[in-house]
Motif scaffolding. Structure first.
Motif, PDB file in Angstrom:
ATOM      1  N   ALA A  17       0.841  -1.212   0.000  1.00 56.12           N
ATOM      2  CA  ALA A  17       0.000   0.000   0.000  1.00 56.12           C
ATOM      3  C   ALA A  17       0.870   1.253   0.000  1.00 56.12           C
ATOM      4  CB  ALA A  17      -0.928  -0.020   1.217  1.00 56.12           C
ATOM      5  N   VAL A  18       1.906   1.239   0.813  1.00 52.41           N
ATOM      6  CA  VAL A  18       2.798   2.408   0.902  1.00 52.41           C
ATOM      7  C   VAL A  18       3.483   2.644  -0.436  1.00 52.41           C
ATOM      8  CG1 VAL A  18       4.951   3.258   1.932  1.00 52.41           C
ATOM      9  CG2 VAL A  18       3.172   2.300   3.397  1.00 52.41           C
ATOM     10  N   VAL A  19       3.978   1.562  -1.036  1.00 49.03           N
ATOM     11  CA  VAL A  19       4.663   1.695  -2.334  1.00 49.03           C
ATOM     12  C   VAL A  19       3.687   2.248  -3.381  1.00 49.03           C
ATOM     13  CG1 VAL A  19       5.710   0.395  -4.251  1.00 49.03           C
ATOM     14  CG2 VAL A  19       6.425  -0.057  -1.884  1.00 49.03           C
ATOM     15  N   ALA A  20       2.457   1.742  -3.359  1.00 46.27           N
ATOM     16  CA  ALA A  20       1.448   2.213  -4.318  1.00 46.27           C
ATOM     17  C   ALA A  20       1.171   3.702  -4.134  1.00 46.27           C
ATOM     18  CB  ALA A  20       0.159   1.406  -4.145  1.00 46.27           C
ATOM     19  N   ILE A  21       1.065   4.111  -2.883  1.00 52.08           N
ATOM     20  CA  ILE A  21       0.793   5.531  -2.596  1.00 52.08           C
ATOM     21  C   ILE A  21       1.971   6.393  -3.080  1.00 52.08           C
ATOM     22  CG2 ILE A  21       0.583   7.245  -0.729  1.00 52.08           C
ATOM     23  CD1 ILE A  21      -1.060   4.990   0.775  1.00 52.08           C
ATOM     24  N   LEU A  22       3.192   5.936  -2.804  1.00 45.63           N
ATOM     25  CA  LEU A  22       4.372   6.707  -3.207  1.00 45.63           C
ATOM     26  C   LEU A  22       4.462   6.801  -4.731  1.00 45.63           C
ATOM     27  CD1 LEU A  22       7.129   5.480  -0.706  1.00 45.63           C
ATOM     28  CD2 LEU A  22       5.979   7.697  -0.740  1.00 45.63           C
ATOM     29  N   THR A  23       4.159   5.700  -5.395  1.00 46.04           N
ATOM     30  CA  THR A  23       4.208   5.699  -6.863  1.00 46.04           C
ATOM     31  C   THR A  23       3.168   6.659  -7.431  1.00 46.04           C
ATOM     32  OG1 THR A  23       4.820   3.377  -6.718  1.00 46.04           O
ATOM     33  CG2 THR A  23       4.223   4.184  -8.889  1.00 46.04           C
ATOM     34  N   ALA A  24       1.969   6.593  -6.848  1.00 44.82           N
ATOM     35  CA  ALA A  24       0.902   7.488  -7.291  1.00 44.82           C
ATOM     36  C   ALA A  24       1.299   8.943  -7.046  1.00 44.82           C
ATOM     37  CB  ALA A  24      -0.399   7.161  -6.567  1.00 44.82           C
ATOM     38  N   ALA A  25       1.898   9.201  -5.893  1.00 46.26           N
ATOM     39  CA  ALA A  25       2.295  10.570  -5.544  1.00 46.26           C
ATOM     40  C   ALA A  25       3.317  11.081  -6.547  1.00 46.26           C
ATOM     41  CB  ALA A  25       2.862  10.601  -4.123  1.00 46.26           C
ATOM     42  N   LYS A  26       4.251  10.186  -6.934  1.00 51.58           N
ATOM     43  CA  LYS A  26       5.282  10.585  -7.887  1.00 51.58           C
ATOM     44  C   LYS A  26       4.640  10.896  -9.250  1.00 51.58           C
ATOM     45  CE  LYS A  26       9.825   8.961  -9.464  1.00 51.58           C
ATOM     46  NZ  LYS A  26      10.260  10.296  -9.781  1.00 51.58           N
ATOM     47  N   ALA A  27       3.666  10.053  -9.620  1.00 53.80           N
ATOM     48  CA  ALA A  27       2.995  10.254 -10.904  1.00 53.80           C
ATOM     49  C   ALA A  27       2.263  11.603 -10.943  1.00 53.80           C
ATOM     50  CB  ALA A  27       2.022   9.114 -11.162  1.00 53.80           C
ATOM     51  N   PHE A  28       1.723  12.009  -9.798  1.00 50.00           N
ATOM     52  CA  PHE A  28       0.966  13.258  -9.765  1.00 50.00           C
ATOM     53  C   PHE A  28       1.805  14.461  -9.316  1.00 50.00           C
ATOM     54  CE2 PHE A  28      -2.520  10.098  -9.449  1.00 50.00           C
ATOM     55  CZ  PHE A  28      -3.183  10.457 -10.604  1.00 50.00           C
ATOM     56  N   ALA A  29       3.084  14.180  -8.978  1.00 47.88           N
ATOM     57  CA  ALA A  29       3.922  15.285  -8.492  1.00 47.88           C
ATOM     58  C   ALA A  29       4.129  16.299  -9.603  1.00 47.88           C
ATOM     59  CB  ALA A  29       5.256  14.743  -8.008  1.00 47.88           C
ATOM     60  N   ALA A  30       4.014  17.566  -9.238  1.00 46.37           N
ATOM     61  CA  ALA A  30       4.230  18.616 -10.226  1.00 46.37           C
ATOM     62  C   ALA A  30       5.707  18.653 -10.611  1.00 46.37           C
ATOM     63  CB  ALA A  30       3.806  19.946  -9.625  1.00 46.37           C
ATOM     64  N   ILE A  31       5.978  19.075 -11.849  1.00 42.60           N
ATOM     65  CA  ILE A  31       7.360  19.268 -12.300  1.00 42.60           C
ATOM     66  C   ILE A  31       7.887  20.524 -11.598  1.00 42.60           C
ATOM     67  CG2 ILE A  31       8.848  19.732 -14.286  1.00 42.60           C
ATOM     68  CD1 ILE A  31       6.724  18.383 -16.062  1.00 42.60           C
ATOM     69  N   LYS A  32       9.019  20.385 -10.944  1.00 49.15           N
ATOM     70  CA  LYS A  32       9.567  21.532 -10.207  1.00 49.15           C
ATOM     71  C   LYS A  32      10.473  22.339 -11.140  1.00 49.15           C
ATOM     72  CE  LYS A  32      11.805  22.926  -6.011  1.00 49.15           C
ATOM     73  NZ  LYS A  32      12.792  22.608  -4.993  1.00 49.15           N
ATOM     74  N   VAL A  33      10.018  23.528 -11.472  1.00 51.13           N
ATOM     75  CA  VAL A  33      10.743  24.355 -12.442  1.00 51.13           C
ATOM     76  C   VAL A  33      11.369  25.563 -11.745  1.00 51.13           C
ATOM     77  CG1 VAL A  33      10.605  25.581 -14.649  1.00 51.13           C
ATOM     78  CG2 VAL A  33       8.980  23.737 -14.162  1.00 51.13           C
ATOM     79  N   ILE A  34      12.634  25.797 -12.034  1.00 55.24           N
ATOM     80  CA  ILE A  34      13.298  27.033 -11.603  1.00 55.24           C
ATOM     81  C   ILE A  34      13.650  27.801 -12.872  1.00 55.24           C
ATOM     82  CG2 ILE A  34      15.351  28.006 -10.485  1.00 55.24           C
ATOM     83  CD1 ILE A  34      13.449  26.788  -8.465  1.00 55.24           C
ATOM     84  N   THR A  35      13.367  29.106 -12.862  1.00 60.16           N
ATOM     85  CA  THR A  35      13.749  29.949 -14.000  1.00 60.16           C
ATOM     86  C   THR A  35      14.702  31.023 -13.486  1.00 60.16           C
ATOM     87  OG1 THR A  35      11.978  31.576 -13.692  1.00 60.16           O
ATOM     88  CG2 THR A  35      11.455  29.643 -15.034  1.00 60.16           C
ATOM     89  N   THR A  36      15.458  31.622 -14.405  1.00 60.63           N
ATOM     90  CA  THR A  36      16.344  32.704 -13.964  1.00 60.63           C
ATOM     91  C   THR A  36      15.574  34.010 -13.814  1.00 60.63           C
ATOM     92  OG1 THR A  36      16.959  33.053 -16.273  1.00 60.63           O
ATOM     93  CG2 THR A  36      18.460  31.718 -14.913  1.00 60.63           C
ATOM     94  N   THR A  37      14.557  34.230 -14.663  1.00 61.86           N
ATOM     95  CA  THR A  37      13.843  35.505 -14.601  1.00 61.86           C
ATOM     96  C   THR A  37      12.338  35.295 -14.421  1.00 61.86           C
ATOM     97  OG1 THR A  37      13.377  35.680 -16.975  1.00 61.86           O
ATOM     98  CG2 THR A  37      15.522  36.529 -16.206  1.00 61.86           C
ATOM     99  N   GLU A  38      11.681  36.350 -13.989  1.00 60.10           N
ATOM    100  CA  GLU A  38      10.230  36.280 -13.774  1.00 60.10           C
ATOM    101  C   GLU A  38       9.456  36.197 -15.096  1.00 60.10           C
ATOM    102  OE1 GLU A  38       8.138  38.132 -10.583  1.00 60.10           O
ATOM    103  OE2 GLU A  38       9.960  39.112  -9.847  1.00 60.10           O
ATOM    104  N   ASP A  39      10.063  36.691 -16.179  1.00 56.14           N
ATOM    105  CA  ASP A  39       9.395  36.580 -17.484  1.00 56.14           C
ATOM    106  C   ASP A  39       9.262  35.106 -17.864  1.00 56.14           C
ATOM    107  OD1 ASP A  39       9.555  39.556 -18.108  1.00 56.14           O
ATOM    108  OD2 ASP A  39      11.644  39.041 -17.749  1.00 56.14           O
ATOM    109  N   LEU A  40      10.358  34.377 -17.669  1.00 60.62           N
ATOM    110  CA  LEU A  40      10.336  32.941 -17.964  1.00 60.62           C
ATOM    111  C   LEU A  40       9.364  32.217 -17.036  1.00 60.62           C
ATOM    112  CD1 LEU A  40      14.179  32.332 -18.358  1.00 60.62           C
ATOM    113  CD2 LEU A  40      12.491  32.326 -20.188  1.00 60.62           C
ATOM    114  N   ALA A  41       9.368  32.591 -15.760  1.00 60.87           N
ATOM    115  CA  ALA A  41       8.465  31.939 -14.795  1.00 60.87           C
ATOM    116  C   ALA A  41       7.013  32.167 -15.208  1.00 60.87           C
ATOM    117  CB  ALA A  41       8.725  32.480 -13.387  1.00 60.87           C
ATOM    118  N   ALA A  42       6.721  33.389 -15.682  1.00 55.50           N
ATOM    119  CA  ALA A  42       5.347  33.708 -16.101  1.00 55.50           C
ATOM    120  C   ALA A  42       4.939  32.828 -17.289  1.00 55.50           C
ATOM    121  CB  ALA A  42       5.248  35.186 -16.477  1.00 55.50           C
TER     122      ALA A  42
END
Ligand code: ZN
Length: 307
Positions: A10-35
């Motif tokens: 159950a724990v593994v299933a939850i972790l896998t599901a969480a990873k599947a739904f995890a947002a892509i973590k994006v870092i940009t250098t400028t706010e224009d790119l972030a927008a």
């Protein structure tokens, strides 16, 4: 034991599901790119910009917190064309994040598919003081480049999360449509001033000038990144008077002493205009940045009575 295995599964299933739904973590250098990442990524991404829109993107103070942010990023989006070369490369190295190293799958240089102006034909190096040796890095100030950058972001996010490709495509189409509507509005507002001569502090506006028909006849900086000198300022003032230039655009992070002196000498109006999202509180996204700048510019042109 059996109960333990069930719990473990159950724990593994939850972790896998969480990873599947995890947002892509994006870092940009400028706010224009972030927008632009927000426009395309919606709720499938989290995004944060290292530089603030009111800072000079050439010279951002590197903070230790930037390294931590880069360490856990899935994707780093940069303006490129050496805009960030004075502060970003050591941070990328120190992040020890293989995914976001230049050339890796989690690295996107948004300039690669944009239309770049001022590409030097002769030998230009940073040793000569010019901070634009690879072409003009302020290319996001042409709305069509914003469109090309959004497309590059859409392609990158789709490659990273194929299951969300249709979502990103739909958001791109929506952004493209809103941008096209806005472009009609901006073009109409600027149409009466086609060919208007202006001077700018830094060489931040060639794409903007090209998109909206302004004629930039000179710069307060003798070269991009080189502070004003008395001799250059004198030449510039003479040229501004000869050509009846009534608008001097200044990016918010430059000292106003020289621009104000030029304004007094020539009668030109000094206009502080933000080149980036986040440069003023009204400009919270890419389209709002142009709305703000064009409104400001048009109202200032009307005040000068040039047209
Ligand atoms: Zn620059």
């Amino acid at each position: 034991m059996r109960r333990f295995i069930i719990a473990l599964v159950a724990v593994v299933a939850i972790l896998t599901a969480a990873k599947a739904f995890a947002a892509i973590k994006v870092i940009t250098t400028t706010e224009d790119l972030a927008a632009l990442v927000t426009e395309i990524g919606g709720n499938k991404v989290t995004v944060e910009s290292l530089a603030k829109g009111y800072q000079d993107p050439h010279f951002v103070e590197a903070k230790p917190s930037f390294i931590i942010k880069l360490h856990s990023a899935d994707l780093l989006v940069v303006v490129g064309r050496e805009l960030e070369i004075a502060w970003l490369p050591p941070l990328i190295t120190q992040s020890r994040n293989a995914a976001i190293q230049p050339g890796s799958g989690g690295y996107l240089d948004a300039s690669q598919t944009a239309r770049i102006l001022d590409i030097p034909t002769g030998l230009i190096t940073r040793a000569m003081g010019d901070v634009h040796p690879s072409g003009n890095p302020h290319y996001w100030l042409d709305p069509n480049n914003g469109r090309l950058m959004a497309k590059a972001i859409q392609n990158k996010l789709s490659n990273m999360s194929r299951a969300d490709a249709a979502y990103f495509a739909q958001r791109y189409d929506d952004f493209d449509k809103r941008l096209a509507e806005a472009e009609k509005r901006w073009t109409a507002a600027m149409a009466p001033y086609k060919g208007l001569k202006v001077v700018t502090y830094h060489r931040s506006w060639p794409n903007f000038a090209d998109a909206f028909g302004l004629d930039v006849i000179g710069y307060v900086e003798p070269k991009p990144g080189i502070p004003p000198s008395p001799a250059h300022t004198l030449d510039l003032q003479q040229e501004m008077k000869a050509k009846n230039v009534k608008i001097l655009l200044v990016e918010p992070y430059f000292d106003l002493k020289t621009p104000n002196a030029i304004g007094r000498d020539t009668g030109a109006k000094v206009l502080v205009m933000p080149p980036s999202v986040g440069g003023v509180k009204e400009a919270t996204n890419y389209i709002q940045l142009f709305d703000y700048d064009i409104n400001l510019l048009v109202s200032t042109i009307k005040q000068t009575g040039t047209k």
